[in-house]
Enzyme design. Sequence first.
Site, PDB file in Angstrom:
ATOM      1  N   ASP A 386      34.577  26.836  33.311  1.00  0.00           N
ATOM      2  CA  ASP A 386      34.120  27.769  34.334  1.00  0.00           C
ATOM      3  C   ASP A 386      35.014  27.679  35.571  1.00  0.00           C
ATOM      4  O   ASP A 386      35.672  26.661  35.819  1.00  0.00           O
ATOM      5  CB  ASP A 386      32.672  27.454  34.701  1.00  0.00           C
ATOM      6  CG  ASP A 386      31.929  28.669  35.224  1.00  0.00           C
ATOM      7  OD1 ASP A 386      32.584  29.679  35.557  1.00  0.00           O
ATOM      8  OD2 ASP A 386      30.683  28.605  35.311  1.00  0.00           O
ATOM      9  N   GLU A 389      39.734  30.097  38.353  1.00  0.00           N
ATOM     10  CA  GLU A 389      40.665  30.932  39.130  1.00  0.00           C
ATOM     11  C   GLU A 389      41.668  30.108  39.956  1.00  0.00           C
ATOM     12  O   GLU A 389      42.800  30.582  40.089  1.00  0.00           O
ATOM     13  CB  GLU A 389      39.874  31.858  40.064  1.00  0.00           C
ATOM     14  CG  GLU A 389      38.942  32.807  39.362  1.00  0.00           C
ATOM     15  CD  GLU A 389      37.592  32.178  39.031  1.00  0.00           C
ATOM     16  OE1 GLU A 389      37.128  31.295  39.766  1.00  0.00           O
ATOM     17  OE2 GLU A 389      37.016  32.551  38.006  1.00  0.00           O
ATOM     18  N   ASP A 466      30.655  36.935  36.931  1.00  0.00           N
ATOM     19  CA  ASP A 466      29.285  37.058  37.427  1.00  0.00           C
ATOM     20  C   ASP A 466      28.964  38.486  37.846  1.00  0.00           C
ATOM     21  O   ASP A 466      28.651  38.777  39.018  1.00  0.00           O
ATOM     22  CB  ASP A 466      29.071  36.098  38.589  1.00  0.00           C
ATOM     23  CG  ASP A 466      29.227  34.643  38.187  1.00  0.00           C
ATOM     24  OD1 ASP A 466      29.179  34.356  36.978  1.00  0.00           O
ATOM     25  OD2 ASP A 466      29.399  33.790  39.078  1.00  0.00           O
TER      26      ASP A 466
END
Length: 780
Positions: A386, A389, A466
Amino acid sequence: MKMIDRICILLVFLLSGCSVSETGIISFREDNVDYRVEFFSPRIVRILSYPSGDTLVTKRLVVDTSLPRYTGYTVKDNSSEYRFVTPELIILFDKKEKAFEFREVGTDRLLLREKNNGEARTFRRDTVAEEPCLHVTQRFVPTEKEGLYGLGQYQTGVMNYRGDTALLLQANMDIVNPFLISTNRYGILWDNYSETRFRDNEQGYSFDSEVGDASDYYFVYGENMDEVIAGYRTLTGRVPMFGKWVFGFWQSKERYRSFSELENVVKRYREDSIPLDNIVQDWEYWGDKTHWNGLMFDTLNFSRPKETIARLQNDYHVHFTLSVWPGFGKETSVYRDLDSIHALFDEPTWAGYKVFDAYNPYAREIFWNHLKRGLYDQGVDGWWMDATEPSFRDGFTQLKQAEKTKSAGNTYIGSFHRYLNVYSLELLRFLHDKLRTENDEKRVFILTRSAFASQQRYATAVWSGDVSASWENFRKQIAAGINLSMSGIPYWTSDIGGFFVTERDACFPKGLDDPAYKELYLRWFQFGCFSPLFRAHGTNVPREIWQFGEPSSVYYDTQLKYIRLRYKLLPYIYSVSRQVTERHGSVMKGLCMDFVSDTSTYDIADAYMFGPSLLVSPVVTPGAREKSTYLPGHSGTYWYDFYSGEAYRGGRMQKTSSPLDVIPLFVRGGSILPMTDVKQYVSECPDLKVELRIYTGADASFEWYDDEGDSYRYENGEFAICPVLWDESDKSVTLGDRIGKYRNMTENQRVIVKVYFPEQSTPIEREIFYTGEKIKIDFK
């Protein structure tokens, strides 16, 4: 290359002021710009240019530098141009215009040209992050009517980038892959890792990058768009196969608060006979925020992890996937070890952890040592990486994410400004290689939120982040997933129903008490069934199918219907996944890829091909109970309604009924679709009974593939292929001799052959027993 040819080329270069290296790399200089032309095949060429006298400083991370160069080209030079010719391409450099042009051998058809008048490339000197660099712009002029796709995944809803822009920046819901693909049968891989803007307008399109040392791109040609994607993967890496379980149904949510809760969910799936292959544990299994992502299980609510995971695998026959982050709380031992080598960034995060420098090889080893001991050795099957980035505080949007990432300063290999978009690539390349060396019996699987060019070679799938629950956002996911796939990264999914439901910009504050949300969820769930990965996940409301209604309710029964359909289609889906690996295929494709001569497909953003045979048309309007879908014209003439068998002619819009439990689904005439009985998990039993559907209209072929479902023995030839052929003129089906075998393979299979003809909706059936020997069935 023959010696005499090399000598001739060398003489041409000596006379023209060009040079060629021993590996066939061509170099020349025009107006204080150095140019380098490198062929990797007759169809793939690199064009590198930079100001004369400058030094290349950016470490190239995408294309394997050990790839051999292709030297089977010829060169001609005159006062006006250089001409480089392979058996597939003609590449011209106009000395006056300072621009390259790409043409097709044989037809001399223009594929693409750079902008003329000396405007093809601009190098503006700048200082960024206290480092001298170039701001680089590269400009192209496409043909008038071509469509442009790929570039990654963005939340703009754009399908065709003609006349549009894309901001190539990683963020929570945005994924960068700077590979552009055109209906004019070429692709451009822009090899720059900094903040980049793609723009297309009436003057042409451009890549504009904040930090670089050169204009560096690869031109990839193909006879069709599938071959262009194959060329991209030739440069950046083949896609490995996932375990078959990855293509089953996933249950996930934010989050299960104990092993006991998670195990009870799995238990109910089994008791209620709902197929399931993967259960996912999201964050905070490590305890409180000070122990964030400590790479070990909290002993209070997640005690005895090895024992529990083994029970899930052996008693319930599910795989266990675990969330792992690239940042660590201050009370963790991995934090202390990383801090001791100064490999943590000080930029704040929303949960107080610190992101580690994944560009640092010493830091990566520390990360792996803790992960292996605390998690891998406990038996985890899949890895959900997760926030890669990487995520910093307030970095939810692209520009904010870029601002915060740049603020983190320098990485081990250089400034974040220069290497902004490749954090995930560096981390997952390393993690994949470590996992791959650990176990030949278990195929690596990684799900992550960020990606870059070449990441597909590291057993990585991605999801769209998300996203909030709304019909608009649902529509945007379709174009986002298609374009990501058309950029060469084939495995993608989204949070079914949206991650946020009652907060942020979501539209359903009442959550599951709102029938309007449950309608959106069902339509998104149907889309999920025909996504490369089928995964329920999100926050605010639970996601187990019984949470939406009791059995016999439309909300429960529709989910169960499409979970079962997914399992019926697994022989088709798994065979398509083999084509992704073996032939650089795609699972999810824009309609323009298969029907490029039909320009009506170029802007369609609410329908797509799922493998070679199925056209999927999700319902994206609230309250809609019918939908009009454009069915492209093709050589097989017809499209068949998957549910009724009714045939429709292609080349026109077709309205079909779509009650709440139906997603419009069509099968291309001239297709073969293998199916099987529903299982509770993919390895429950062999496919003893297979249904082969033949949709007539043109000759058809399909390679029905299978293997043991996991392990890397498929790389050594342990698999089986049954070639299936439909002869339109002879009206016959042939199952060819089985090619290959694998451990515990079922030798004999009952096959129900169903042949659909356009003049009748009820198929003609024949039953055979396939023993692996060639058999022909007539349907005259």
